[in-house]
Design a protein around this motif. Structure first.
Motif, PDB file in Angstrom:
ATOM      1  N   ASN B 344     -18.320  44.177 -47.281  1.00 19.47           N
ATOM      2  CA  ASN B 344     -19.185  44.896 -46.335  1.00 19.47           C
ATOM      3  C   ASN B 344     -18.704  44.850 -44.883  1.00 19.47           C
ATOM      4  OD1 ASN B 344     -21.005  45.493 -48.420  1.00 19.47           O
ATOM      5  ND2 ASN B 344     -22.076  43.562 -48.144  1.00 19.47           N
ATOM      6  N   PHE B 345     -17.618  44.156 -44.616  1.00 22.52           N
ATOM      7  CA  PHE B 345     -17.115  44.004 -43.234  1.00 22.52           C
ATOM      8  C   PHE B 345     -18.222  43.431 -42.351  1.00 22.52           C
ATOM      9  CE2 PHE B 345     -15.045  47.541 -45.279  1.00 22.52           C
ATOM     10  CZ  PHE B 345     -13.701  47.272 -45.093  1.00 22.52           C
ATOM     11  N   ARG B 346     -19.012  42.513 -42.915  1.00 17.62           N
ATOM     12  CA  ARG B 346     -20.189  42.024 -42.202  1.00 17.62           C
ATOM     13  C   ARG B 346     -20.056  40.523 -41.940  1.00 17.62           C
ATOM     14  NH1 ARG B 346     -25.157  44.535 -45.041  1.00 17.62           N
ATOM     15  NH2 ARG B 346     -24.545  43.128 -46.697  1.00 17.62           N
ATOM     16  N   ASP B 347     -20.597  40.070 -40.823  1.00 22.08           N
ATOM     17  CA  ASP B 347     -20.632  38.633 -40.539  1.00 22.08           C
ATOM     18  C   ASP B 347     -21.852  38.052 -41.233  1.00 22.08           C
ATOM     19  OD1 ASP B 347     -20.646  36.062 -39.441  1.00 22.08           O
ATOM     20  OD2 ASP B 347     -21.837  36.725 -37.729  1.00 22.08           O
ATOM     21  N   PRO B 348     -21.642  37.196 -42.229  1.00 20.65           N
ATOM     22  CA  PRO B 348     -22.792  36.662 -42.965  1.00 20.65           C
ATOM     23  C   PRO B 348     -23.473  35.493 -42.265  1.00 20.65           C
ATOM     24  CG  PRO B 348     -20.759  35.833 -43.903  1.00 20.65           C
ATOM     25  CD  PRO B 348     -20.364  36.695 -42.737  1.00 20.65           C
ATOM     26  N   GLY B 349     -22.944  35.100 -41.109  1.00 19.76           N
ATOM     27  CA  GLY B 349     -23.540  33.971 -40.394  1.00 19.76           C
ATOM     28  C   GLY B 349     -23.079  32.633 -40.943  1.00 19.76           C
ATOM     29  N   TYR B 350     -21.956  32.630 -41.626  1.00 22.19           N
ATOM     30  CA  TYR B 350     -21.410  31.378 -42.170  1.00 22.19           C
ATOM     31  C   TYR B 350     -20.520  30.759 -41.087  1.00 22.19           C
ATOM     32  CZ  TYR B 350     -19.179  28.244 -45.587  1.00 22.19           C
ATOM     33  OH  TYR B 350     -18.706  27.151 -46.279  1.00 22.19           O
ATOM     34  N   LEU B 351     -21.085  29.788 -40.380  1.00 23.41           N
ATOM     35  CA  LEU B 351     -20.420  29.259 -39.186  1.00 23.41           C
ATOM     36  C   LEU B 351     -19.140  28.501 -39.498  1.00 23.41           C
ATOM     37  CD1 LEU B 351     -23.628  27.992 -37.382  1.00 23.41           C
ATOM     38  CD2 LEU B 351     -22.443  30.111 -36.971  1.00 23.41           C
ATOM     39  N   ASP B 352     -19.034  28.004 -40.737  1.00 19.68           N
ATOM     40  CA  ASP B 352     -17.856  27.214 -41.124  1.00 19.68           C
ATOM     41  C   ASP B 352     -16.623  28.081 -41.340  1.00 19.68           C
ATOM     42  OD1 ASP B 352     -20.222  25.829 -41.591  1.00 19.68           O
ATOM     43  OD2 ASP B 352     -19.262  24.457 -42.965  1.00 19.68           O
ATOM     44  N   ALA B 353     -16.831  29.371 -41.532  1.00 17.41           N
ATOM     45  CA  ALA B 353     -15.684  30.251 -41.822  1.00 17.41           C
ATOM     46  C   ALA B 353     -15.629  31.377 -40.793  1.00 17.41           C
ATOM     47  CB  ALA B 353     -15.783  30.807 -43.239  1.00 17.41           C
ATOM     48  N   ARG B 354     -15.662  30.980 -39.554  1.00 15.32           N
ATOM     49  CA  ARG B 354     -15.527  31.950 -38.475  1.00 15.32           C
ATOM     50  C   ARG B 354     -14.256  31.655 -37.704  1.00 15.32           C
ATOM     51  NH1 ARG B 354     -21.337  32.368 -35.323  1.00 15.32           N
ATOM     52  NH2 ARG B 354     -22.363  33.743 -36.801  1.00 15.32           N
ATOM     53  N   CYS B 355     -13.796  32.628 -36.990  1.00 15.79           N
ATOM     54  CA  CYS B 355     -12.634  32.443 -36.108  1.00 15.79           C
ATOM     55  C   CYS B 355     -12.994  32.973 -34.714  1.00 15.79           C
ATOM     56  CB  CYS B 355     -11.424  33.188 -36.646  1.00 15.79           C
ATOM     57  SG  CYS B 355     -10.093  33.345 -35.437  1.00 15.79           S
ATOM     58  N   LEU B 417      -7.680  31.098 -35.373  1.00 17.72           N
ATOM     59  CA  LEU B 417      -6.637  31.223 -36.405  1.00 17.72           C
ATOM     60  C   LEU B 417      -5.362  31.850 -35.875  1.00 17.72           C
ATOM     61  CD1 LEU B 417      -8.746  32.261 -39.540  1.00 17.72           C
ATOM     62  CD2 LEU B 417      -8.255  29.991 -38.631  1.00 17.72           C
ATOM     63  N   GLU B 418      -5.478  32.595 -34.766  1.00 15.49           N
ATOM     64  CA  GLU B 418      -4.276  33.202 -34.178  1.00 15.49           C
ATOM     65  C   GLU B 418      -3.357  32.129 -33.583  1.00 15.49           C
ATOM     66  OE1 GLU B 418      -3.568  36.190 -34.682  1.00 15.49           O
ATOM     67  OE2 GLU B 418      -5.493  37.040 -35.234  1.00 15.49           O
ATOM     68  N   ALA B 419      -3.907  30.924 -33.402  1.00 13.26           N
ATOM     69  CA  ALA B 419      -3.110  29.832 -32.841  1.00 13.26           C
ATOM     70  C   ALA B 419      -2.744  28.791 -33.895  1.00 13.26           C
ATOM     71  CB  ALA B 419      -3.875  29.166 -31.698  1.00 13.26           C
ATOM     72  N   GLN B 420      -3.092  29.079 -35.140  1.00 13.12           N
ATOM     73  CA  GLN B 420      -2.801  28.158 -36.244  1.00 13.12           C
ATOM     74  C   GLN B 420      -1.585  28.694 -37.005  1.00 13.12           C
ATOM     75  OE1 GLN B 420      -3.938  25.381 -37.533  1.00 13.12           O
ATOM     76  NE2 GLN B 420      -5.898  24.982 -36.548  1.00 13.12           N
ATOM     77  N   PRO B 421      -0.480  27.945 -37.035  1.00  8.30           N
ATOM     78  CA  PRO B 421       0.768  28.471 -37.597  1.00  8.30           C
ATOM     79  C   PRO B 421       0.650  29.062 -39.006  1.00  8.30           C
ATOM     80  CG  PRO B 421       1.127  26.300 -36.652  1.00  8.30           C
ATOM     81  CD  PRO B 421      -0.337  26.572 -36.551  1.00  8.30           C
ATOM     82  N   VAL B 422      -0.015  28.380 -39.904  1.00 12.47           N
ATOM     83  CA  VAL B 422      -0.106  28.894 -41.274  1.00 12.47           C
ATOM     84  C   VAL B 422      -1.160  29.992 -41.371  1.00 12.47           C
ATOM     85  CG1 VAL B 422      -0.625  28.275 -43.666  1.00 12.47           C
ATOM     86  CG2 VAL B 422       0.745  26.740 -42.247  1.00 12.47           C
ATOM     87  N   CYS B 423      -2.303  29.756 -40.724  1.00  9.02           N
ATOM     88  CA  CYS B 423      -3.420  30.712 -40.804  1.00  9.02           C
ATOM     89  C   CYS B 423      -3.041  32.085 -40.245  1.00  9.02           C
ATOM     90  CB  CYS B 423      -4.619  30.177 -40.048  1.00  9.02           C
ATOM     91  SG  CYS B 423      -5.125  28.545 -40.552  1.00  9.02           S
ATOM     92  N   ALA B 424      -2.287  32.099 -39.155  1.00  9.50           N
ATOM     93  CA  ALA B 424      -1.979  33.364 -38.488  1.00  9.50           C
ATOM     94  C   ALA B 424      -1.292  34.354 -39.425  1.00  9.50           C
ATOM     95  CB  ALA B 424      -1.109  33.111 -37.260  1.00  9.50           C
ATOM     96  N   ARG B 425      -0.633  33.836 -40.462  1.00  8.72           N
ATOM     97  CA  ARG B 425       0.078  34.721 -41.394  1.00  8.72           C
ATOM     98  C   ARG B 425      -0.555  34.725 -42.779  1.00  8.72           C
ATOM     99  NH1 ARG B 425       6.463  34.027 -39.962  1.00  8.72           N
ATOM    100  NH2 ARG B 425       6.242  34.498 -37.766  1.00  8.72           N
ATOM    101  N   CYS B 426      -1.701  34.114 -42.908  1.00  9.79           N
ATOM    102  CA  CYS B 426      -2.321  33.999 -44.229  1.00  9.79           C
ATOM    103  C   CYS B 426      -3.073  35.287 -44.575  1.00  9.79           C
ATOM    104  CB  CYS B 426      -3.285  32.814 -44.230  1.00  9.79           C
ATOM    105  SG  CYS B 426      -4.174  32.605 -45.768  1.00  9.79           S
ATOM    106  N   ALA B 427      -2.985  35.707 -45.820  1.00  7.88           N
ATOM    107  CA  ALA B 427      -3.669  36.938 -46.259  1.00  7.88           C
ATOM    108  C   ALA B 427      -5.190  36.796 -46.176  1.00  7.88           C
ATOM    109  CB  ALA B 427      -3.250  37.269 -47.687  1.00  7.88           C
ATOM    110  N   TYR B 428      -5.675  35.546 -46.172  1.00  5.57           N
ATOM    111  CA  TYR B 428      -7.125  35.346 -46.139  1.00  5.57           C
ATOM    112  C   TYR B 428      -7.658  35.181 -44.707  1.00  5.57           C
ATOM    113  CZ  TYR B 428      -5.853  34.232 -50.950  1.00  5.57           C
ATOM    114  OH  TYR B 428      -5.323  34.281 -52.222  1.00  5.57           O
ATOM    115  N   LYS B 429      -6.773  35.257 -43.723  1.00  2.31           N
ATOM    116  CA  LYS B 429      -7.190  35.059 -42.331  1.00  2.31           C
ATOM    117  C   LYS B 429      -8.387  35.924 -41.921  1.00  2.31           C
ATOM    118  CE  LYS B 429      -5.288  37.035 -38.822  1.00  2.31           C
ATOM    119  NZ  LYS B 429      -4.433  37.539 -37.734  1.00  2.31           N
ATOM    120  N   PRO B 430      -8.424  37.215 -42.305  1.00  2.14           N
ATOM    121  CA  PRO B 430      -9.550  38.041 -41.833  1.00  2.14           C
ATOM    122  C   PRO B 430     -10.924  37.551 -42.282  1.00  2.14           C
ATOM    123  CG  PRO B 430      -7.790  39.406 -42.766  1.00  2.14           C
ATOM    124  CD  PRO B 430      -7.454  37.991 -43.101  1.00  2.14           C
ATOM    125  N   TYR B 431     -10.952  36.607 -43.236  1.00  2.00           N
ATOM    126  CA  TYR B 431     -12.245  36.186 -43.789  1.00  2.00           C
ATOM    127  C   TYR B 431     -12.488  34.683 -43.648  1.00  2.00           C
ATOM    128  CZ  TYR B 431     -10.394  40.288 -46.180  1.00  2.00           C
ATOM    129  OH  TYR B 431      -9.790  41.478 -46.456  1.00  2.00           O
TER     130      TYR B 431
END
Lengths: 96, 485
Positions: B344-355, B417-431
């Motif tokens: 849904n391209f929606r922010d579910p309010g899950y604070l642990d998985a935000r960037c 995540l843009e400053a995290q070496p592995v995360c910045a290139r991870c396919a799951y970064k957008p979520y």
């Protein structure tokens, strides 16, 4: 002074690792090991003194790599990273 | 000549893949981008797309163009709108405000991260003055929607203050015009009919912990009064019944429950899920244990690694989907929140998985004594004697001072995540999102080191499972129904 500590010496290529990355990693490990850094010509000589020196050295090397990758990434991504951080902080502070 | 060269250079750059992230899973590639779009590609199609050689007549071309994977067909307005919707939290400030009403608790849960104190420790009850000051500070957040969550210890042990705070917060909401949600997290051991009526009347939503069938629940959630299971179940049923009957005067929310997975839970996924279904609960939040606070000391006894949890989680997800296929309504909460972003391209309010993560900019935790922390996890670290995540006190610091503190800034910077070496290139970064408190507690730095980070391994396992399930049309239809609202 803990006498169970064993010192191991490692050499890091200064062409790959910056002094900043080596120092940051040493700081991260400051509660686990005694670390001495000696810069030389094209190389950093690092002495890691810890109880489980073999294991600690491996983890330390991973941390140096982690820090170096973070520094390299910052050179490429710092603009977008800065925009996101600024937006998040300004919004939270109630600034537009 | 110079112009010709520039044109040639432009043509070359036009043909390349625009900003995208990918991961090879099995024989196929998962392609994602920052707006949150994803596509599954076979190896030959992936090669064509990345080389910019996919022909317009290719059946995949239109879909990939619409999703922002073809450079010269980018719809910037659409992509930007989706990005903004998914990252809406960047525009509002902290919405969740956790008030620790007391550290006292009658339970001695094996994994307690909340640093519960004994029943005699009345000095850890939040005084009314602190509660009011905390509410005042919460209402200074620019967020138009405020959620105040009463936590503990067991918050019902400080009932009179809790009651007054509910009334005070409702009054503040009326005056400020903000949308206020109130929530109570309780083990229900001290719930009474009178308290229940008050909470329902003031539209306080209720959440408890349910770790599975009686034996498992009681093993994890040790009660000084014997079984903690009986009270939990009794009051879940009570609030379910009240929700089902409703009244015209106020809304009665469906009660919810949290599952914390200890090592003892790992062999009982079916029994745990059946317990939730039997209780009429439609959501189960399968949360991993974190080695923070009290749980850290007992990690050798009750903890597990990411691989063990992933196996448990995937078996649970599979079982839930089988139940769904048989018409049983039950959803897994973490998957639902991830799916809300993916589908849904929606922010579910899950604070642990935000960037960046929700620390301070998404939530604030107010300790019983008025100390303010970036989050509840940060408060737990404080209770262990390290106040790194303390960002102020309700009596001495303004909202602005708290939100612009050095600790707030460093949490935001380190969880970007843009400053995290592995995360910045991870396919799951957008979520996805990282947790500086977890990193600090497990790896000694706020940034952490993702390849060796168990939380990262766990999230990757969940994302891989979800994207793989979304490839299956029948399972995708079920999962999309979870977040269709």
């Amino acid at each position: 002074m803990n006498t169970n500590k064993v010192a191991k010496e490692i050499f890091l290529d200064a062409g790959i690792y910056s002094g900043e990355a080596v120092k940051l990693a040493a700081f991260v490990f400051s509660d686990r090991a005694d670390i001495r850094i000696a810069p030389g010509k094209g190389v950093f000589t690092v002495s890691v003194s810890a109880e489980d020196a073999e294991h600690t050295v491996g983890e330390f090397l991973n941390e140096v790599l982690n820090q170096q990758c973070r520094i390299d990434l910052a050179k490429k991504n710092s603009k977008i990273a800065g925009i996101i951080v600024t937006k998040a902080l300004l919004s939270a502070a109630g600034e537009k | 000549m110079a112009q010709k060269q520039a044109t040639k250079k432009n043509k070359k750059s036009q043909s390349l893949l625009p900003q995208a992230l990918w991961q090879k899973i099995g024989a196929n590639y998962l392609l994602t981008n920052d707006s949150g779009h994803y596509a599954w590609l076979k190896e030959k199609d992936f090669a064509l797309v990345t080389a910019g050689k996919m022909a317009e007549k290719d059946p995949l071309f239109a879909e990939l163009a619409a999703k922002g994977f073809i450079r010269n067909r980018l719809d910037f307005n659409d992509l930007a709108a989706k990005w903004k919707k998914k990252n809406a939290y960047l525009y509002y400030g902290p919405g969740l405000h956790i008030l620790v009403m007391t550290l006292r608790c009658g339970n001695k849960c094996l994994y307690c991260q909340s640093a519960a104190a004994g029943l005699g420790a009345k000095h850890t009850d939040m005084p009314l003055a602190v509660a009011r000051k905390s509410v005042d500070l919460a209402f200074n957040s620019p967020n138009p929607g405020i959620t105040i969550e009463f936590q503990g210890g067991e918050p019902l042990l400080n009932w009179e203050v809790l009651k007054s705070t509910v009334v005070y917060a409702r009054k503040k909401a009326r005056i400020s015009g903000k949308d206020l949600k109130l929530a109570l997290v309780s083990n229900f051991s001290l719930m009474t009919a009178e308290k229940a009526e008050f909470l329902l009347k003031h539209e306080v939503s209720l959440c408890t912990s349910l770790d599975g069938p009686k034996a498992l629940h009681d093993e994890n959630r040790v009660s000084s009064a014997g079984s903690s299971y009986e009270d939990t179940v009794k009051w879940i049923k009570f609030f379910q019944a009240r929700h089902d009957t409703q009244v015209p005067e106020y809304r009665v929310f469906k009660p919810s429950a949290l599952l914390t997975v200890s090592r003892y839970s790992l062999s009982s996924h079916k029994e745990i899920i059946d317990e939730y279904v039997g209780m009429g609960l439609e959501d189960i939040f399968i949360r991993p244990l974190a080695p923070i606070g009290y749980a850290r000391r007992l990690w050798g006894k009750i903890g597990y690694d990411a691989k063990d949890f992933s196996i448990f989680y995937l078996k649970s997800l599979d079982y839930i989907l089988k139940l769904n296929q048989r018409g049983v309504v039950i959803r897994e909460k973490m998957a639902s929140m991830m799916l809300d972003k993916i589908v849904n391209f929606r922010d579910p309010g899950y604070l642990d998985a935000r960037c960046p993560c929700g620390a301070a900019i998404g939530q604030l935790a107010y300790n019983y004594n008025g100390d303010i922390y970036t989050c509840d996890e940060g408060r737990m670290v404080g209770w262990e004697g390290n106040d790194l995540f303390r960002i102020g006190n309700v009596f001495t610091d303004s909202y602005k001072k708290v939100i612009t503190s050095a600790t707030t800034k460093v949490c935001v910077v380190s969880s970007n995540l843009e400053a995290q070496p592995v995360c910045a290139r991870c396919a799951y970064k957008p979520y996805c999102g990282v947790c500086p408190v977890y990193n600090y507690e497990t790896q000694g730095t706020l940034w952490g080191n993702m390849p060796a980070n168990d939380r990262c391994g766990l999230f990757k396992g969940i994302f891989k499972a979800l994207f793989t399930l979304l490839k299956n049309p029948e399972k995708a239809a079920i999962l999309k129904k979870w977040v269709a609202k």
